[in-house]
Write a protein that holds these residues in place. Structure first.
Motif, PDB file in Angstrom:
ATOM      1  N   THR A  11     -56.289  -1.777  21.121  1.00 10.26           N
ATOM      2  CA  THR A  11     -54.849  -1.694  20.934  1.00 10.26           C
ATOM      3  C   THR A  11     -54.409  -0.261  21.227  1.00 10.26           C
ATOM      4  O   THR A  11     -55.201   0.677  21.125  1.00 10.26           O
ATOM      5  N   GLY A  12     -53.150  -0.100  21.611  1.00 10.31           N
ATOM      6  CA  GLY A  12     -52.701   1.213  22.063  1.00 10.31           C
ATOM      7  C   GLY A  12     -53.359   1.567  23.376  1.00 10.31           C
ATOM      8  O   GLY A  12     -53.642   2.728  23.668  1.00 10.31           O
ATOM      9  N   ALA A  13     -53.609   0.540  24.208  1.00  6.47           N
ATOM     10  CA  ALA A  13     -54.430   0.698  25.412  1.00  6.47           C
ATOM     11  C   ALA A  13     -53.690   1.320  26.588  1.00  6.47           C
ATOM     12  O   ALA A  13     -54.324   1.682  27.577  1.00  6.47           O
ATOM     13  N   ALA A  14     -52.373   1.438  26.506  1.00  8.01           N
ATOM     14  CA  ALA A  14     -51.606   1.887  27.668  1.00  8.01           C
ATOM     15  C   ALA A  14     -51.450   3.392  27.769  1.00  8.01           C
ATOM     16  O   ALA A  14     -50.887   3.893  28.748  1.00  8.01           O
ATOM     17  N   SER A  15     -51.960   4.132  26.775  1.00  4.53           N
ATOM     18  CA  SER A  15     -51.837   5.588  26.829  1.00  4.53           C
ATOM     19  C   SER A  15     -52.844   6.230  25.889  1.00  4.53           C
ATOM     20  O   SER A  15     -53.497   5.558  25.088  1.00  4.53           O
ATOM     21  N   GLY A  16     -52.964   7.557  26.004  1.00  2.64           N
ATOM     22  CA  GLY A  16     -53.751   8.337  25.052  1.00  2.64           C
ATOM     23  C   GLY A  16     -55.214   7.950  24.957  1.00  2.64           C
ATOM     24  O   GLY A  16     -55.866   7.596  25.942  1.00  2.64           O
ATOM     25  N   ILE A  17     -55.732   8.017  23.738  1.00  2.00           N
ATOM     26  CA  ILE A  17     -57.149   7.752  23.493  1.00  2.00           C
ATOM     27  C   ILE A  17     -57.514   6.322  23.877  1.00  2.00           C
ATOM     28  O   ILE A  17     -58.564   6.082  24.480  1.00  2.00           O
ATOM     29  N   GLY A  18     -56.660   5.371  23.543  1.00  2.00           N
ATOM     30  CA  GLY A  18     -56.954   3.976  23.848  1.00  2.00           C
ATOM     31  C   GLY A  18     -57.167   3.748  25.330  1.00  2.00           C
ATOM     32  O   GLY A  18     -58.090   3.035  25.739  1.00  2.00           O
ATOM     33  N   GLU A  38     -45.959  -1.455  25.011  1.00  2.00           N
ATOM     34  CA  GLU A  38     -45.216  -0.893  26.146  1.00  2.00           C
ATOM     35  C   GLU A  38     -45.546  -1.703  27.401  1.00  2.00           C
ATOM     36  O   GLU A  38     -46.546  -1.450  28.074  1.00  2.00           O
ATOM     37  N   GLN A  39     -44.712  -2.685  27.709  1.00  2.00           N
ATOM     38  CA  GLN A  39     -44.996  -3.631  28.780  1.00  2.00           C
ATOM     39  C   GLN A  39     -45.196  -2.954  30.133  1.00  2.00           C
ATOM     40  O   GLN A  39     -46.153  -3.260  30.859  1.00  2.00           O
ATOM     41  N   SER A  40     -44.326  -2.026  30.505  1.00  5.35           N
ATOM     42  CA  SER A  40     -44.408  -1.412  31.837  1.00  5.35           C
ATOM     43  C   SER A  40     -45.678  -0.591  31.990  1.00  5.35           C
ATOM     44  O   SER A  40     -46.367  -0.672  33.025  1.00  5.35           O
ATOM     45  N   ARG A  41     -46.020   0.199  31.000  1.00  2.00           N
ATOM     46  CA  ARG A  41     -47.255   0.993  31.060  1.00  2.00           C
ATOM     47  C   ARG A  41     -48.472   0.087  31.068  1.00  2.00           C
ATOM     48  O   ARG A  41     -49.455   0.351  31.759  1.00  2.00           O
ATOM     49  N   LEU A  42     -48.409  -0.965  30.278  1.00  7.15           N
ATOM     50  CA  LEU A  42     -49.520  -1.910  30.191  1.00  7.15           C
ATOM     51  C   LEU A  42     -49.758  -2.582  31.539  1.00  7.15           C
ATOM     52  O   LEU A  42     -50.900  -2.682  32.005  1.00  7.15           O
ATOM     53  N   ASP A  43     -48.686  -3.013  32.187  1.00  4.93           N
ATOM     54  CA  ASP A  43     -48.807  -3.666  33.491  1.00  4.93           C
ATOM     55  C   ASP A  43     -49.411  -2.721  34.529  1.00  4.93           C
ATOM     56  O   ASP A  43     -50.281  -3.118  35.320  1.00  4.93           O
ATOM     57  N   ALA A  44     -48.948  -1.466  34.524  1.00  5.89           N
ATOM     58  CA  ALA A  44     -49.451  -0.488  35.492  1.00  5.89           C
ATOM     59  C   ALA A  44     -50.938  -0.219  35.286  1.00  5.89           C
ATOM     60  O   ALA A  44     -51.716  -0.106  36.251  1.00  5.89           O
ATOM     61  N   GLU A  46     -53.128  -2.257  33.843  1.00  8.73           N
ATOM     62  CA  GLU A  46     -53.877  -3.458  34.217  1.00  8.73           C
ATOM     63  C   GLU A  46     -54.094  -3.501  35.730  1.00  8.73           C
ATOM     64  O   GLU A  46     -55.198  -3.833  36.198  1.00  8.73           O
ATOM     65  N   VAL A  47     -53.077  -3.159  36.493  1.00 13.24           N
ATOM     66  CA  VAL A  47     -53.200  -3.119  37.953  1.00 13.24           C
ATOM     67  C   VAL A  47     -54.259  -2.102  38.371  1.00 13.24           C
ATOM     68  O   VAL A  47     -55.100  -2.370  39.243  1.00 13.24           O
ATOM     69  N   GLU A  48     -54.233  -0.932  37.733  1.00 17.29           N
ATOM     70  CA  GLU A  48     -55.225   0.109  38.041  1.00 17.29           C
ATOM     71  C   GLU A  48     -56.648  -0.396  37.836  1.00 17.29           C
ATOM     72  O   GLU A  48     -57.524  -0.204  38.694  1.00 17.29           O
ATOM     73  N   LEU A  49     -56.892  -1.057  36.709  1.00 10.96           N
ATOM     74  CA  LEU A  49     -58.241  -1.543  36.413  1.00 10.96           C
ATOM     75  C   LEU A  49     -58.644  -2.684  37.342  1.00 10.96           C
ATOM     76  O   LEU A  49     -59.790  -2.723  37.826  1.00 10.96           O
ATOM     77  N   ARG A  50     -57.731  -3.589  37.612  1.00 10.79           N
ATOM     78  CA  ARG A  50     -58.061  -4.712  38.498  1.00 10.79           C
ATOM     79  C   ARG A  50     -58.380  -4.224  39.910  1.00 10.79           C
ATOM     80  O   ARG A  50     -59.295  -4.754  40.565  1.00 10.79           O
ATOM     81  N   GLU A  51     -57.642  -3.230  40.385  1.00 15.00           N
ATOM     82  CA  GLU A  51     -57.908  -2.677  41.715  1.00 15.00           C
ATOM     83  C   GLU A  51     -59.265  -1.985  41.775  1.00 15.00           C
ATOM     84  O   GLU A  51     -59.860  -1.852  42.850  1.00 15.00           O
ATOM     85  N   ALA A  52     -59.760  -1.537  40.606  1.00 16.89           N
ATOM     86  CA  ALA A  52     -61.087  -0.929  40.532  1.00 16.89           C
ATOM     87  C   ALA A  52     -62.181  -1.967  40.313  1.00 16.89           C
ATOM     88  O   ALA A  52     -63.354  -1.612  40.143  1.00 16.89           O
ATOM     89  N   GLY A  53     -61.796  -3.242  40.316  1.00 16.02           N
ATOM     90  CA  GLY A  53     -62.778  -4.312  40.174  1.00 16.02           C
ATOM     91  C   GLY A  53     -63.136  -4.665  38.748  1.00 16.02           C
ATOM     92  O   GLY A  53     -64.128  -5.357  38.499  1.00 16.02           O
ATOM     93  N   VAL A  54     -62.329  -4.216  37.800  1.00 17.53           N
ATOM     94  CA  VAL A  54     -62.612  -4.481  36.390  1.00 17.53           C
ATOM     95  C   VAL A  54     -62.039  -5.842  35.998  1.00 17.53           C
ATOM     96  O   VAL A  54     -60.897  -6.163  36.332  1.00 17.53           O
ATOM     97  N   ARG A  55     -62.821  -6.621  35.310  1.00 14.93           N
ATOM     98  CA  ARG A  55     -62.325  -7.886  34.780  1.00 14.93           C
ATOM     99  C   ARG A  55     -61.575  -7.587  33.483  1.00 14.93           C
ATOM    100  O   ARG A  55     -62.167  -7.092  32.509  1.00 14.93           O
TER     101      ARG A  55
END
Length: 283
Positions: A11-18, A38-44, A46-55
């Motif tokens: 939780t708190g995955a869209a910024s900081g330590i998380g 934070e929907q917008s940060r979360l979406d961005a 998620e895109v970053e991780l998926r583009e890196a091949g992360v499930r």
């Protein structure tokens, strides 16, 4: 279990330590459940991780809502599988003085910092107990070891986190679930930026650790299945040793330390002093 088989929920995955914890586990091949309000940060992210091949999967959730948390955990289990490691990092911090205790802020901090963690544990624990496997990693704070001026509600919420996890740990140990409590000091995150603004000065005095370093310390504690971890090292030990000080000496020492902050010179508005907020009558 190999990292590639692990499902990590943060939780708190869209910024900081998380966010940095997610990146570290993603590099190890784990499946990541991103939770943040934070929907917008979360979406961005998620895109970053998926583009890196992360499930991974993302859920926009306010952890103060028990229903939202329960629904999100069910969807995560359907998408990635049951959660193996839970890391509730979501939290907020506010400042106040004795002239205005800001009850609304108190309630919000207890809901987000403490009940948000409890709701997440309640949602994932049944599956962990059924599988006799799991790891709960709660983020308390060095401010939860001994209370600090101008942050009574934050200190209380983080002390509650530490006590709650300590109460769970011995019982869960015999059931296959590990509990780790993290006590961070000052970390360069948006939360610290916000509280610095409220205090009127840099609380860390330029010595805050980076979110990357904090995440690395937390992941290390998880991999070693430690019961506790604190950082930075010197500040952590200093705060824990302060528990040995008598209250009067601690009050004198901490009062001098925090007298440098502009908030210590704030005087309540005359209107507040002339028309104090009504207090509940106890029967």
């Amino acid at each position: 279990m190999r990292s590639s088989e692990l499902v990590i929920a943060v939780t708190g995955a869209a910024s900081g330590i998380g966010q940095e914890i997610c990146r570290l586990f993603a590099r190890r091949g784990a499946k990541i459940a991103l939770i943040d309000r934070e929907q917008s940060r979360l979406d961005a992210f998620e895109v970053e991780l998926r583009e890196a091949g992360v499930r991974c999967t993302a859920a926009a959730v306010d952890v103060r809502s028990h229903e939202q948390v329960q629904s999100a955990v069910r969807k995560i289990a359907q998408t990635l599988g049951p959660i193996d490691i839970l890391i509730p990092c979501a939290g907020i911090c506010r400042a106040s003085t004795v002239d205005d205790l800001k009850i609304g802020d108190v309630e919000e901090m207890l809901q987000a910092n403490f009940l948000g963690l409890v709701y997440m544990i309640d949602a994932v624990l049944p599956s962990m107990l059924e599988r006799k496997h799991g790891h709960i990693v709660g983020v308390s704070s060095l401010a939860g070891v001994r209370g600090i001026p101008f942050e009574p509600a934050y200190s209380a919420s983080k002390a509650a986190v530490a006590a709650y996890l300590e109460s769970l740990r011995s019982e869960l140990r015999t059931r296959g679930v590990v509990v780790t409590t993290i006590f961070p000091g000052y970390v360069q995150t948006p939360l610290l930026d916000g509280i610095n603004g409220l205090m009127g000065a840099d609380m860390a005095n330029g010595k805050a650790v980076t979110a990357v370093a904090a995440a690395a310390a937390i992941v290390k504690a998880i991999e070693r299945k430690r019961s506790y971890a604190h950082f930075p090292f010197s500040l952590g030990w200093g705060v824990h040793l302060s528990q040995l000080l008598p209250p009067r000496l601690y009050d004198l020492m901490i009062g001098r330390m925090f007298s440098r902050f502009p908030i210590s010179n704030v005087v309540a508005p005359a209107s507040l002093l002339e028309n104090p907020k009504p207090r509940p009558v106890l029967s």
